[in-house]
Every structure is written in C-alpha cells, then in structure tokens.
Write a protein that holds these residues in place. Structure first.
Motif, mmCIF file in Angstrom:
data_model
loop_
_atom_site.group_PDB
_atom_site.id
_atom_site.type_symbol
_atom_site.label_atom_id
_atom_site.label_comp_id
_atom_site.label_asym_id
_atom_site.label_seq_id
_atom_site.Cartn_x
_atom_site.Cartn_y
_atom_site.Cartn_z
ATOM 1 N N GLU A 1 -5.292 -2.336 -8.404
ATOM 2 C CA GLU A 1 -5.319 -1.333 -7.360
ATOM 3 C C GLU A 1 -6.703 -0.777 -6.974
ATOM 4 O O GLU A 1 -7.777 -0.688 -7.558
ATOM 5 N N PHE A 2 -6.774 -0.466 -5.488
ATOM 6 C CA PHE A 2 -7.955 -0.124 -4.808
ATOM 7 C C PHE A 2 -7.675 1.097 -4.072
ATOM 8 O O PHE A 2 -6.813 1.025 -3.102
ATOM 9 N N LYS A 3 -8.339 2.073 -4.096
ATOM 10 C CA LYS A 3 -8.247 3.426 -3.087
ATOM 11 C C LYS A 3 -9.240 3.113 -2.068
ATOM 12 O O LYS A 3 -10.298 2.675 -2.200
ATOM 13 N N LYS A 4 -8.862 3.576 -0.786
ATOM 14 C CA LYS A 4 -9.615 3.437 0.228
ATOM 15 C C LYS A 4 -9.307 4.712 1.336
ATOM 16 O O LYS A 4 -8.107 4.985 1.517
ATOM 17 N N ARG B 1 -5.368 5.842 1.093
ATOM 18 C CA ARG B 1 -4.421 4.720 0.753
ATOM 19 C C ARG B 1 -4.847 3.996 -0.438
ATOM 20 O O ARG B 1 -5.935 3.864 -0.588
ATOM 21 N N LEU B 2 -3.791 3.667 -1.155
ATOM 22 C CA LEU B 2 -3.820 2.844 -2.462
ATOM 23 C C LEU B 2 -3.348 1.521 -2.202
ATOM 24 O O LEU B 2 -2.103 1.327 -1.862
ATOM 25 N N LEU B 3 -4.371 0.807 -2.067
ATOM 26 C CA LEU B 3 -3.895 -0.755 -1.837
ATOM 27 C C LEU B 3 -3.507 -1.392 -3.374
ATOM 28 O O LEU B 3 -4.227 -1.212 -4.607
ATOM 29 N N ALA C 1 0.775 -1.240 -0.099
ATOM 30 C CA ALA C 1 0.078 0.067 -0.086
ATOM 31 C C ALA C 1 0.857 1.366 -0.045
ATOM 32 O O ALA C 1 1.885 1.319 0.523
ATOM 33 N N VAL C 2 0.256 2.443 -0.379
ATOM 34 C CA VAL C 2 1.058 3.871 -0.576
ATOM 35 C C VAL C 2 -0.239 4.584 -0.118
ATOM 36 O O VAL C 2 -1.045 4.553 -0.330
ATOM 37 N N THR C 3 0.330 5.388 1.337
ATOM 38 C CA THR C 3 -0.721 6.063 2.123
ATOM 39 C C THR C 3 -0.185 7.401 2.189
ATOM 40 O O THR C 3 0.861 7.913 2.328
ATOM 41 N N ARG D 1 6.125 3.839 2.892
ATOM 42 C CA ARG D 1 5.198 4.572 2.422
ATOM 43 C C ARG D 1 3.822 4.028 2.772
ATOM 44 O O ARG D 1 2.859 4.611 2.453
ATOM 45 N N ASP D 2 3.832 2.912 3.404
ATOM 46 C CA ASP D 2 2.410 2.327 3.977
ATOM 47 C C ASP D 2 2.409 2.889 5.287
ATOM 48 O O ASP D 2 2.453 2.093 6.302
#
Length: 221
Positions: free
Chosen positions: A136-139, A126-128, A54-56, A100-101
């Motif tokens: 990819e999934f944004k949350k 958060r980009l999973l 993830a990138v957050t 970055r997570d």
C-alpha cells in the motif's frame, strides 16, 4: 451471408465505442462566481494507473477574503459532511459517486454570497492498494482556487478559448473514429470481394477441368 460477415467487425467496433468510459481530465476550475446563483468548485485529481485499486478521501478548507488562516469547510469519504457553519444547507457534493476511488472532488455552493469570496483549498488523500504485491502507498494531491464573487458573469478570454478547444477536441476525436471505421469497413469489404473472386475463379477452373475429363472419357469410349 458475405455482407453480414463484412459488417460484423463494424458492429463490434460500434458496440465497443459505446461501452467506453470517459477519460479523467484535469481542467482549470472557474474562479468567478455570481452572487445569488450556484457555483461549482471543481477539483479533479486523476489516478495515473487505472488498474490499481485505491481508496480516496477529499477535504476542503476555506479562507475568506481578509482572513489569515484556513478553516475546515467540507469532507467526503463515502459520505459528505459540511463543517463550516457558514455553508450549512448551501453545500452539495458534485464529485465522484458510487466508488471509493474518488477522482472528482468537486462541490457546489448554492445561493452564493459576497462573503464566499476567498481562497479554497482542496486535498485528495489517496491510498493505492497493490494487491498482487501486498503493498500500500499513500499519496496526496491538492489544488488552490481563488474565487471572486461578482454581480454579473464576465467570461475571460482564457475560459472561452478553453471551452472552444474542448469542443474542437471532441469533434476531432469523433471524426477520427468515423474515418477509422470507414477505412476498416472498406478494407474488410475489399478483402471479402477478393476472396469471393478467388473462390469463383477456383470453381470455374474445377468445372473446366471436370468438363475436359468428361470429354476425354467420351473420346476414349
């Protein structure tokens, strides 16, 4: 040699326990700050699946007491930036570092003033990244914190009970780990002793059979 083999699983268990990382826990933040002291605004968003990359980024907003709207306060993505001029040189990042997570988006206010009373709003973007499925999934996750600045700290009963329960949980987990290690050690030790007894009995049986064979040979002669 047998004692060394018995102790080896216990040593491996201890090494594994030392290598464990602390789990992410979402706790209720403090809401009472003391004037002229430091105060940590806690904002934690735990990722449910640790194996997913993830990138957050984290962003904070602030609405002072008496104001109608929020204004941008702080943002963090690889590095932090203070946006609200009222907090310049007074705001530090106290969240996750070296990754970055981000799961801890806490910030720290130095030299708290009464003007810092108000509502703080924290947002995790958060980009999973599911590399196996190329997906990819944004949350997003958010938390609202209402802070009151007081001249002297007055801890509430809920805060005291929360801290007591935290220490009780830590002690309980350590005691459970100790009991498990002692149980495993005794079980392995008993198995080792049983194996030694079986080997000794087998050796005596072979020795007795060899002695009988020798006696038979001598009698035949």
């Amino acid at each position: 040699m047998s004692e060394l083999l018995v102790m080896m699983p216990l040593v491996l268990l201890l090494l594994q326990a030392r290598g464990c990382h602390g789990a992410c826990v979402e706790l209720d933040p403090d809401t009472e700050a003391v004037a002229n002291e430091g105060f940590k605004l806690s904002c934690i968003s735990c990722k449910k699946r640790g194996e997913v990359e993830a990138v957050t980024s984290v962003s904070w907003s602030f609405r002072a007491s008496g104001e109608a709207e929020f204004s941008p306060l702080y943002s963090y993505e690889e590095r932090g930036e203070v946006i609200d001029p009222r907090f310049l040189d007074r705001l530090d990042w106290h969240g996750s570092k070296g990754t970055r997570d981000l799961q801890d988006g806490s910030i720290y206010i130095r030299n708290v003033t009464y003007n810092d009373s108000g509502t703080y709003f924290c947002i995790f973007d958060r980009l999973l990244i599911y590399t196996k499925n190329n997906f990819e999934f944004k949350k997003t996750a958010n938390k609202t914190i209402t802070v009151k600045v007081v001249p002297k700290m007055t801890r509430g009963m809920a805060s005291i009970l929360s801290e007591v329960m935290m220490y009780v949980s830590i002690i309980g987990l350590q005691f459970w780990l100790l009991v498990e290690m002692i149980y495993c050690y005794r079980k392995i030790s008993a198995a080792g002793e049983e194996a030694l007894r079986e080997n000794a009995a087998e050796y005596l049986a072979i020795a007795s059979e060899s002695k009988d064979n020798c006696a038979g040979v001598q009698a035949a002669e």
